[in-house]
Write a protein that holds these residues in place. Structure first.
Motif, short mmCIF file in Angstrom:
data_model
loop_
_atom_site.label_atom_id
_atom_site.label_comp_id
_atom_site.label_asym_id
_atom_site.label_seq_id
_atom_site.Cartn_x
_atom_site.Cartn_y
_atom_site.Cartn_z
N THR A 9 0.83 -1.21 0.00
CA THR A 9 0.00 0.00 0.00
C THR A 9 0.86 1.25 0.00
OG1 THR A 9 -1.74 -1.15 1.22
CG2 THR A 9 -1.81 1.25 1.26
N VAL A 10 1.89 1.24 0.81
CA VAL A 10 2.78 2.40 0.89
C VAL A 10 3.54 2.59 -0.42
CG1 VAL A 10 4.76 3.42 2.08
CG2 VAL A 10 3.01 2.22 3.39
N ALA A 11 4.16 1.51 -0.92
CA ALA A 11 5.02 1.62 -2.09
C ALA A 11 4.24 1.88 -3.37
CB ALA A 11 5.86 0.35 -2.24
N LEU A 12 3.17 1.17 -3.59
CA LEU A 12 2.45 1.29 -4.87
C LEU A 12 1.45 2.44 -4.91
CD1 LEU A 12 1.87 -2.49 -5.64
CD2 LEU A 12 3.63 -0.97 -6.55
N LEU A 13 0.81 2.73 -3.78
CA LEU A 13 -0.20 3.78 -3.77
C LEU A 13 0.30 5.09 -3.18
CD1 LEU A 13 -3.32 1.69 -2.70
CD2 LEU A 13 -2.56 2.31 -5.00
N GLY A 14 1.50 5.09 -2.60
CA GLY A 14 2.05 6.32 -2.03
C GLY A 14 1.28 6.80 -0.83
N ARG A 15 1.02 5.90 0.11
CA ARG A 15 0.27 6.23 1.32
C ARG A 15 1.18 6.30 2.53
NH1 ARG A 15 -4.15 8.40 -0.65
NH2 ARG A 15 -5.22 7.02 -2.08
N CYS A 16 0.68 6.86 3.59
CA CYS A 16 1.42 6.99 4.85
C CYS A 16 1.78 5.60 5.37
CB CYS A 16 0.55 7.72 5.87
SG CYS A 16 1.23 7.74 7.55
N PRO A 17 3.04 5.41 5.83
CA PRO A 17 3.43 4.09 6.33
C PRO A 17 2.76 3.70 7.65
CG PRO A 17 5.25 5.63 6.52
CD PRO A 17 4.15 6.33 5.78
N ARG A 18 2.28 4.68 8.41
CA ARG A 18 1.66 4.35 9.70
C ARG A 18 0.17 4.06 9.55
NH1 ARG A 18 2.51 8.11 14.83
NH2 ARG A 18 1.36 9.61 13.59
N CYS A 19 -0.59 4.95 8.90
CA CYS A 19 -2.04 4.77 8.85
C CYS A 19 -2.53 4.19 7.52
CB CYS A 19 -2.76 6.08 9.13
SG CYS A 19 -2.58 7.34 7.84
N GLY A 20 -1.78 4.39 6.44
CA GLY A 20 -2.20 3.88 5.14
C GLY A 20 -3.28 4.70 4.47
N LYS A 21 -3.66 5.81 5.07
CA LYS A 21 -4.74 6.64 4.52
C LYS A 21 -4.24 7.94 3.91
CE LYS A 21 -7.98 4.71 7.79
NZ LYS A 21 -8.69 4.94 9.04
N GLY A 22 -3.36 8.63 4.60
CA GLY A 22 -2.86 9.91 4.12
C GLY A 22 -1.90 9.75 2.96
N LYS A 23 -1.85 10.79 2.13
CA LYS A 23 -0.94 10.77 0.99
C LYS A 23 0.49 11.00 1.45
CE LYS A 23 -4.40 12.46 -2.23
NZ LYS A 23 -4.78 13.55 -3.14
N LEU A 24 1.42 10.26 0.85
CA LEU A 24 2.83 10.38 1.19
C LEU A 24 3.49 11.51 0.41
CD1 LEU A 24 5.18 9.07 2.78
CD2 LEU A 24 5.56 7.60 0.80
N PHE A 25 3.01 11.75 -0.80
CA PHE A 25 3.65 12.73 -1.68
C PHE A 25 2.86 14.02 -1.79
CE2 PHE A 25 5.18 8.63 -3.24
CZ PHE A 25 6.54 8.86 -3.25
#
Length: 116
Positions: A9-25
């Protein structure tokens, strides 16, 4: 990952590593300062030059191999190479760097030394 979002989820969708909901970028390749959902501070996570090196090695090797194959098999004029390969390499490089950058941030968060 034992806690937080799944690595995929983090690597492919670019999501927060802790919650998986917020955008990483923020934008195409710029890491946000903090997660918009859980508030995780992302400033300490630095991917460095790893994603660029991954892009150079992976995309470069594949592209050179394909360019040689196309040249030998079809013998196109030089302008075809000049149009085809940049149009293929640029988007693939950005995609590779984005996935690699998110994966490195996820790994840094997973293996963090502090408990927060």
């Amino acid at each position: 990952m034992t806690e937080g979002a799944s690595f995929a989820t983090v690597a492919l969708l670019g999501r927060c590593p802790r919650c998986g909901k917020g955008k990483l970028f923020r934008g195409v390749l710029d890491i946000r300062e903090s997660c918009e959902s859980c508030g995780l501070d992302l400033r300490a996570h630095d991917a460095g030059d790893g994603p660029a090196v991954a892009g150079i090695f992976f995309i470069g090797a594949v592209t050179v191999g394909l360019a040689l194959w196309v040249d030998v098999r079809f013998e196109p004029p030089l302008w075809v190479h000049a149009v085809l390969w940049p149009a293929l390499v640029l988007p693939l490089s950005v995609l590779t760097m984005r996935v690699a950058k998110a994966a490195l941030v996820a790994l840094q968060w997973r293996h963090r030394r502090d408990s927060a």
